[in-house]
Design a protein around this motif. Structure first.
Motif, PDB file in Angstrom:
ATOM      1  N   SER A 192       0.824  -1.202   0.000  1.00  0.00           N
ATOM      2  CA  SER A 192       0.000   0.000   0.000  1.00  0.00           C
ATOM      3  C   SER A 192       0.865   1.261   0.000  1.00  0.00           C
ATOM      4  N   ASN A 193       1.923   1.259   0.796  1.00  0.00           N
ATOM      5  CA  ASN A 193       2.820   2.414   0.823  1.00  0.00           C
ATOM      6  C   ASN A 193       3.560   2.584  -0.496  1.00  0.00           C
ATOM      7  N   LEU A 194       3.988   1.487  -1.107  1.00  0.00           N
ATOM      8  CA  LEU A 194       4.648   1.581  -2.416  1.00  0.00           C
ATOM      9  C   LEU A 194       3.708   2.156  -3.467  1.00  0.00           C
ATOM     10  N   MET A 195       2.446   1.728  -3.436  1.00  0.00           N
ATOM     11  CA  MET A 195       1.464   2.276  -4.376  1.00  0.00           C
ATOM     12  C   MET A 195       1.215   3.756  -4.086  1.00  0.00           C
ATOM     13  N   GLY A 196       1.198   4.128  -2.814  1.00  0.00           N
ATOM     14  CA  GLY A 196       1.036   5.530  -2.442  1.00  0.00           C
ATOM     15  C   GLY A 196       2.208   6.383  -2.899  1.00  0.00           C
TER      16      GLY A 196
END
Length: 137
Positions: A76-80
């Motif tokens: 999720s953080n990588l996508m963010g």
């Protein structure tokens, strides 16, 4: 960890639900494409996702396993981070290069160097900087 899409609750509210394994698998596939754009090696990807190298290789070949909350949070953080880079930089290639560029906000280290610290908080630190830059906070 919250999902990317809100889900209705009984009261009709819309609140994020947990990330499903299917959503996490889709994020993993997206992360593989993102790693290619960032020039991230398989060894580096293993660190970013906190996966043993053999497990990463198996998942990369298409046999993703069940993902725990930490791994879903990492994805999720990588996508963010990717989303924020697309907002901050009008030209996607600049965002892809930014990941490896020295950055004063990280004492001259690159965002990738920070994320390769291996902790979830390292990914979150990069995401917070980018979210602040794009005015999301």
């Amino acid at each position: 960890m919250a999902s990317l899409l809100p889900v209705p609750t009984e009261a009709g509210d819309v609140r994020p639900g947990p990330i499903t394994d299917a959503e996490a698998a889709a994020m993993f596939r997206a992360a593989l494409r993102l790693f290619a754009r960032w020039g991230v090696s398989d060894a580096e990807a293993s660190v970013l996702l906190d996966l043993p190298a053999r497990t990463f290789a198996r998942w990369k070949a298409g046999a993703t396993g069940r993902m725990d909350r930490d791994r879903k949070a990492r994805l999720s953080n990588l996508m963010g981070i990717h989303k924020a880079l697309r907002i901050v930089f009008a030209e996607p290639e600049r965002g892809y290069r930014w990941i490896r560029a020295p950055n004063a906000a990280f004492a001259g280290r690159s965002a990738l160097d920070v994320m390769l610290g291996g902790e979830l908080t390292d990914l979150m630190r990069v995401r917070r900087l980018l979210d602040a830059e794009r005015g999301a906070w």
